[in-house]
Design a protein around this motif. Structure first.
Motif, PDB file in Angstrom:
ATOM      1  N   PHE A 243      42.965 110.616  12.710  1.00 35.37           N
ATOM      2  CA  PHE A 243      43.965 110.899  13.736  1.00 35.37           C
ATOM      3  C   PHE A 243      45.235 111.470  13.123  1.00 35.37           C
ATOM      4  CE2 PHE A 243      41.592 107.594  16.219  1.00 35.37           C
ATOM      5  CZ  PHE A 243      41.184 108.453  17.246  1.00 35.37           C
ATOM      6  N   ALA A 244      45.948 112.259  13.925  1.00 38.28           N
ATOM      7  CA  ALA A 244      47.220 112.837  13.489  1.00 38.28           C
ATOM      8  C   ALA A 244      48.276 111.742  13.363  1.00 38.28           C
ATOM      9  CB  ALA A 244      47.669 113.905  14.485  1.00 38.28           C
ATOM     10  N   LYS A 245      49.421 112.109  12.786  1.00 40.47           N
ATOM     11  CA  LYS A 245      50.470 111.124  12.537  1.00 40.47           C
ATOM     12  C   LYS A 245      51.224 110.743  13.801  1.00 40.47           C
ATOM     13  CE  LYS A 245      51.271 112.500   7.725  1.00 40.47           C
ATOM     14  NZ  LYS A 245      52.261 112.996   6.740  1.00 40.47           N
ATOM     15  N   ASN A 246      51.193 111.615  14.825  1.00 42.52           N
ATOM     16  CA  ASN A 246      52.007 111.349  16.009  1.00 42.52           C
ATOM     17  C   ASN A 246      51.213 110.954  17.253  1.00 42.52           C
ATOM     18  OD1 ASN A 246      50.855 113.866  16.200  1.00 42.52           O
ATOM     19  ND2 ASN A 246      52.564 114.761  17.326  1.00 42.52           N
ATOM     20  N   GLU A 247      49.883 111.104  17.216  1.00 47.00           N
ATOM     21  CA  GLU A 247      49.091 110.732  18.386  1.00 47.00           C
ATOM     22  C   GLU A 247      47.625 110.561  17.998  1.00 47.00           C
ATOM     23  OE1 GLU A 247      49.183 113.742  21.395  1.00 47.00           O
ATOM     24  OE2 GLU A 247      47.957 115.141  20.250  1.00 47.00           O
ATOM     25  N   ARG A 248      46.891 109.888  18.892  1.00 48.36           N
ATOM     26  CA  ARG A 248      45.447 109.707  18.744  1.00 48.36           C
ATOM     27  C   ARG A 248      44.804 110.247  20.014  1.00 48.36           C
ATOM     28  NH1 ARG A 248      45.511 103.380  18.143  1.00 48.36           N
ATOM     29  NH2 ARG A 248      47.248 103.686  19.600  1.00 48.36           N
ATOM     30  N   LYS A 249      43.991 111.271  19.886  1.00 50.15           N
ATOM     31  CA  LYS A 249      43.439 111.922  21.076  1.00 50.15           C
ATOM     32  C   LYS A 249      41.931 112.072  20.967  1.00 50.15           C
ATOM     33  CE  LYS A 249      45.741 115.305  22.860  1.00 50.15           C
ATOM     34  NZ  LYS A 249      46.348 116.659  23.107  1.00 50.15           N
ATOM     35  N   VAL A 250      41.211 111.735  22.054  1.00 55.51           N
ATOM     36  CA  VAL A 250      39.765 111.919  22.130  1.00 55.51           C
ATOM     37  C   VAL A 250      39.434 112.571  23.468  1.00 55.51           C
ATOM     38  CG1 VAL A 250      39.295 109.916  20.671  1.00 55.51           C
ATOM     39  CG2 VAL A 250      39.353 109.642  23.157  1.00 55.51           C
ATOM     40  N   ILE A 251      38.233 113.149  23.553  1.00 52.64           N
ATOM     41  CA  ILE A 251      37.783 113.807  24.782  1.00 52.64           C
ATOM     42  C   ILE A 251      36.478 113.151  25.217  1.00 52.64           C
ATOM     43  CG2 ILE A 251      37.068 115.985  25.843  1.00 52.64           C
ATOM     44  CD1 ILE A 251      38.696 117.423  23.663  1.00 52.64           C
ATOM     45  N   LEU A 252      36.454 112.682  26.454  1.00 51.38           N
ATOM     46  CA  LEU A 252      35.292 111.958  26.977  1.00 51.38           C
ATOM     47  C   LEU A 252      34.628 112.721  28.107  1.00 51.38           C
ATOM     48  CD1 LEU A 252      33.524 109.342  27.363  1.00 51.38           C
ATOM     49  CD2 LEU A 252      35.269 108.607  29.006  1.00 51.38           C
ATOM     50  N   LEU A 253      33.307 112.750  28.072  1.00 52.79           N
ATOM     51  CA  LEU A 253      32.510 113.231  29.193  1.00 52.79           C
ATOM     52  C   LEU A 253      31.465 112.163  29.465  1.00 52.79           C
ATOM     53  CD1 LEU A 253      32.113 115.623  31.121  1.00 52.79           C
ATOM     54  CD2 LEU A 253      30.380 116.498  29.566  1.00 52.79           C
ATOM     55  N   GLY A 254      31.470 111.595  30.672  1.00 50.97           N
ATOM     56  CA  GLY A 254      30.549 110.509  30.979  1.00 50.97           C
ATOM     57  C   GLY A 254      31.296 109.208  31.150  1.00 50.97           C
ATOM     58  N   GLU A 255      30.777 108.121  30.570  1.00 54.22           N
ATOM     59  CA  GLU A 255      31.392 106.804  30.742  1.00 54.22           C
ATOM     60  C   GLU A 255      31.541 106.100  29.405  1.00 54.22           C
ATOM     61  OE1 GLU A 255      31.136 102.956  33.721  1.00 54.22           O
ATOM     62  OE2 GLU A 255      29.296 104.105  33.350  1.00 54.22           O
ATOM     63  N   ALA A 256      32.683 105.437  29.242  1.00 58.62           N
ATOM     64  CA  ALA A 256      32.931 104.696  28.004  1.00 58.62           C
ATOM     65  C   ALA A 256      33.885 103.548  28.273  1.00 58.62           C
ATOM     66  CB  ALA A 256      33.508 105.614  26.927  1.00 58.62           C
ATOM     67  N   PHE A 257      33.751 102.506  27.457  1.00 55.52           N
ATOM     68  CA  PHE A 257      34.671 101.372  27.481  1.00 55.52           C
ATOM     69  C   PHE A 257      35.461 101.403  26.185  1.00 55.52           C
ATOM     70  CE2 PHE A 257      36.003  97.055  26.619  1.00 55.52           C
ATOM     71  CZ  PHE A 257      36.439  96.604  27.866  1.00 55.52           C
ATOM     72  N   ASP A 338      37.672  93.704  41.352  1.00 59.12           N
ATOM     73  CA  ASP A 338      37.017  92.814  40.391  1.00 59.12           C
ATOM     74  C   ASP A 338      36.472  93.728  39.304  1.00 59.12           C
ATOM     75  OD1 ASP A 338      35.496  91.080  38.934  1.00 59.12           O
ATOM     76  OD2 ASP A 338      34.072  90.608  40.532  1.00 59.12           O
ATOM     77  N   THR A 339      36.973  93.601  38.101  1.00 59.48           N
ATOM     78  CA  THR A 339      36.613  94.554  37.047  1.00 59.48           C
ATOM     79  C   THR A 339      35.193  94.366  36.523  1.00 59.48           C
ATOM     80  OG1 THR A 339      37.532  93.123  35.313  1.00 59.48           O
ATOM     81  CG2 THR A 339      39.021  94.740  36.328  1.00 59.48           C
ATOM     82  N   ALA A 340      34.606  93.174  36.738  1.00 60.91           N
ATOM     83  CA  ALA A 340      33.300  92.860  36.139  1.00 60.91           C
ATOM     84  C   ALA A 340      32.207  93.877  36.473  1.00 60.91           C
ATOM     85  CB  ALA A 340      32.862  91.458  36.551  1.00 60.91           C
ATOM     86  N   PRO A 341      32.044  94.313  37.734  1.00 59.19           N
ATOM     87  CA  PRO A 341      30.967  95.265  38.029  1.00 59.19           C
ATOM     88  C   PRO A 341      31.105  96.593  37.300  1.00 59.19           C
ATOM     89  CG  PRO A 341      31.757  94.221  40.043  1.00 59.19           C
ATOM     90  CD  PRO A 341      32.720  93.857  38.966  1.00 59.19           C
ATOM     91  N   PHE A 342      32.318  96.945  36.887  1.00 56.87           N
ATOM     92  CA  PHE A 342      32.545  98.252  36.267  1.00 56.87           C
ATOM     93  C   PHE A 342      32.466  98.206  34.739  1.00 56.87           C
ATOM     94  CE2 PHE A 342      34.830  97.983  40.286  1.00 56.87           C
ATOM     95  CZ  PHE A 342      34.284  99.067  40.965  1.00 56.87           C
ATOM     96  N   THR A 343      32.369  97.017  34.177  1.00 56.16           N
ATOM     97  CA  THR A 343      32.281  96.898  32.719  1.00 56.16           C
ATOM     98  C   THR A 343      31.031  96.154  32.267  1.00 56.16           C
ATOM     99  OG1 THR A 343      33.565  94.836  32.722  1.00 56.16           O
ATOM    100  CG2 THR A 343      34.801  96.887  32.538  1.00 56.16           C
ATOM    101  N   ALA A 344      30.235  95.643  33.222  1.00 52.08           N
ATOM    102  CA  ALA A 344      29.066  94.822  32.873  1.00 52.08           C
ATOM    103  C   ALA A 344      28.023  95.599  32.081  1.00 52.08           C
ATOM    104  CB  ALA A 344      28.443  94.240  34.139  1.00 52.08           C
ATOM    105  N   TRP A 345      27.986  96.916  32.253  1.00 54.68           N
ATOM    106  CA  TRP A 345      26.987  97.722  31.542  1.00 54.68           C
ATOM    107  C   TRP A 345      27.112  97.534  30.025  1.00 54.68           C
ATOM    108  CZ3 TRP A 345      28.622 101.241  27.949  1.00 54.68           C
ATOM    109  CH2 TRP A 345      29.943 101.691  28.033  1.00 54.68           C
ATOM    110  N   LYS A 346      28.369  97.354  29.559  1.00 52.77           N
ATOM    111  CA  LYS A 346      28.607  97.164  28.123  1.00 52.77           C
ATOM    112  C   LYS A 346      27.941  95.900  27.608  1.00 52.77           C
ATOM    113  CE  LYS A 346      32.663  95.661  26.854  1.00 52.77           C
ATOM    114  NZ  LYS A 346      32.397  94.424  26.053  1.00 52.77           N
ATOM    115  N   ASP A 347      27.811  94.920  28.490  1.00 54.68           N
ATOM    116  CA  ASP A 347      27.216  93.638  28.118  1.00 54.68           C
ATOM    117  C   ASP A 347      25.766  93.515  28.560  1.00 54.68           C
ATOM    118  OD1 ASP A 347      29.691  92.703  27.029  1.00 54.68           O
ATOM    119  OD2 ASP A 347      30.402  92.384  29.077  1.00 54.68           O
ATOM    120  N   GLY A 348      25.141  94.647  28.899  1.00 47.77           N
ATOM    121  CA  GLY A 348      23.712  94.648  29.191  1.00 47.77           C
ATOM    122  C   GLY A 348      23.338  94.257  30.608  1.00 47.77           C
ATOM    123  N   LEU A 349      24.199  94.532  31.589  1.00 47.06           N
ATOM    124  CA  LEU A 349      23.911  94.158  32.968  1.00 47.06           C
ATOM    125  C   LEU A 349      24.141  95.307  33.939  1.00 47.06           C
ATOM    126  CD1 LEU A 349      25.657  90.667  33.314  1.00 47.06           C
ATOM    127  CD2 LEU A 349      23.196  91.079  33.246  1.00 47.06           C
TER     128      LEU A 349
END
Length: 424
Positions: A243-257, A338-349
């Motif tokens: 990462f650069a000294k002044n910022e951290r930048k990434v580009i996402l296509l799809g879904e990520a946690f 309720d955040t659980a339904p939107f992050t459960a995929w990370k935990d295998g559900l």
């Protein structure tokens, strides 16, 4: 308790007829395990008498039987652990001795009942396995069309290096770690991807790499700053070698946690489909699949700032437990969720909570690498419940078919096609 007792009686009757939904079974289990001790005795005998009838089990689908077995085993283990904790309490414990005694009696009582249930289920399973198998009519096409049941996704990903080299990552590993070299989480080096300083001829913050998961794949990456990212199926993440000294930048296509490492001097930015998220250190989920008309950002902890690229509109700030929905037109709406339904995929559900049919099958299609097609108009059906993503496709569909659907699986040019028809 009278209201609960009435509902329990109704659910027990439905259970005996084999018509209990998974949500109703979960409610029943919760009600039985948390009931007021003074009202428990009035229903205990009736409950056990109803539950210990093999005919009730036989009317349930095989996948639901398996789910019940898992729940019973977990309940026995949980009660055993709770009992051990109470037994270990010293003289200074604030738990009255009378409650300890009652708890022990209840634990023994329910453990005995659960063990009997296990015996009943095991007997039914043995009888089913040693007798001719009768295929569920709705799902017979899945078994007839394909020799093997479609299996769930797993750890699958490719890594594209700056020079265009494409590496297929180890399926036995769950993620990679970025540093002066690239390694798997267990420390094993990705030989051809070793990029030490001596090989760098340009600024490493300009050297872009891309991690991509296919349909039926997921993978984890630890970025150079320690930030962890879980990438869901059919997604990609572009990021620099450093990462650069002044910022951290990434580009996402799809879904990520994201679990972002805090760094007040370098904001962490996620760009996706014209939206930019800026944080310092937090945990959040982004769903930005190209085929969807919205971007959903769900905040778990911390604080994030949302803005549209090349737009002069004021930014939106999210608090934990909030979700933004960003449409293609640029409108951003914020709601408490309720955040659980939107992050459960990370935990295998798969976690469905009033989830529309089209959205539920979209998730399933990505994970099992099947193309979903509808023979008629998409039904306005909603689903509730949690299903492990490790289950074969057929078992997941057995649960969904309770919403009045017919599934048929065909194979065309190495592509699995799942045809969905509402039952008349």
């Amino acid at each position: 308790m009278e209201t609960n007792k009435s509902k329990i009686d109704q659910l027990l009757q439905k259970y005996k007829e084999g018509n209990c939904s998974l949500e109703e079974i979960e409610w029943l289990q919760h009600a039985l395990s948390t009931a007021d001790i003074h009202g428990q005795d009035a229903i205990d005998q009736a409950i056990v008498a109803n539950l210990l009838q093999p005919s009730s089990v036989e009317k349930m689908s095989e996948s639901r039987q398996k789910i019940m077995l898992e729940n019973i085993k977990e309940q026995i283990q949980r009660r055993a652990e709770d009992s051990d904790k109470i037994s270990d309490m010293g003289a200074e414990s604030i738990v009255p001795m009378q409650k300890k005694t009652i708890f022990s009696i209840r634990w023994l009582y329910w453990t005995a009942a659960a063990c009997l249930l296990l015996f009943v289920f095991s007997t039914v399973f043995w009888r089913q396995q040693t007798s001719p198998v009768q295929m569920d009519g709705n799902l017979a096409g899945i078994q007839d069309t394909m020799k093997d049941i479609v299996q769930p996704g797993g750890n699958r990903a490719t890594l594209r290096l700056a020079d265009g080299t494409l590496l297929e990552l180890d399926k036995q590993a769950s993620g990679i770690v970025m540093g002066e070299s690239i390694t798997y989480e267990n420390g094993k080096s990705i030989a051809s991807a070793t990029l030490g300083k001596e090989r760098m001829t340009v600024d490493p913050s300009k050297v872009m790499l891309e991690l991509t998961t296919p349909l039926g794949g997921m993978y984890q990456i630890t970025l150079p700053d320690g930030t962890k990212v879980w990438l869901n199926a059919a997604s990609s993440l572009k990021y620099p070698m450093s990462f650069a000294k002044n910022e951290r930048k990434v580009i996402l296509l799809g879904e990520a946690f994201f679990e972002v490492t805090k760094d007040s001097s370098r904001p962490f930015k996620v760009q996706s489909k014209g939206q930019e998220i800026e944080v310092l250190g937090t945990a959040f989920n982004v769903n930005a699949y190209p085929e969807n008309t919205t971007i959903k950002t769900t905040l778990i902890t911390g604080k994030v700032k949302l803005s549209k690229e090349n737009h002069a509109t004021l930014p939106i700030y999210l608090k934990p437990g909030q979700q933004s929905t960003n449409t293609n037109s640029g409108n951003i709406q914020v709601a408490n969720v309720d955040t659980a339904p939107f992050t459960a995929w990370k935990d295998g559900l798969f976690y469905f909570d009033e989830t529309p049919l089209s959205e539920a099958l979209q998730q399933i299609g990505r994970w099992y690498n099947v193309e979903v097609r509808y023979k008629a108009e998409v039904p306005q059906t909603h689903f509730y419940g949690r299903i492990k993503r490790s289950k074969p496709l057929r078992e997941v569909l057995e649960v969904l078919e309770e919403g009045g659907l017919h599934f048929e699986l065909n194979k065309k040019q190495e592509k699995n096609i799942l045809l969905v028809t509402p039952l008349q």
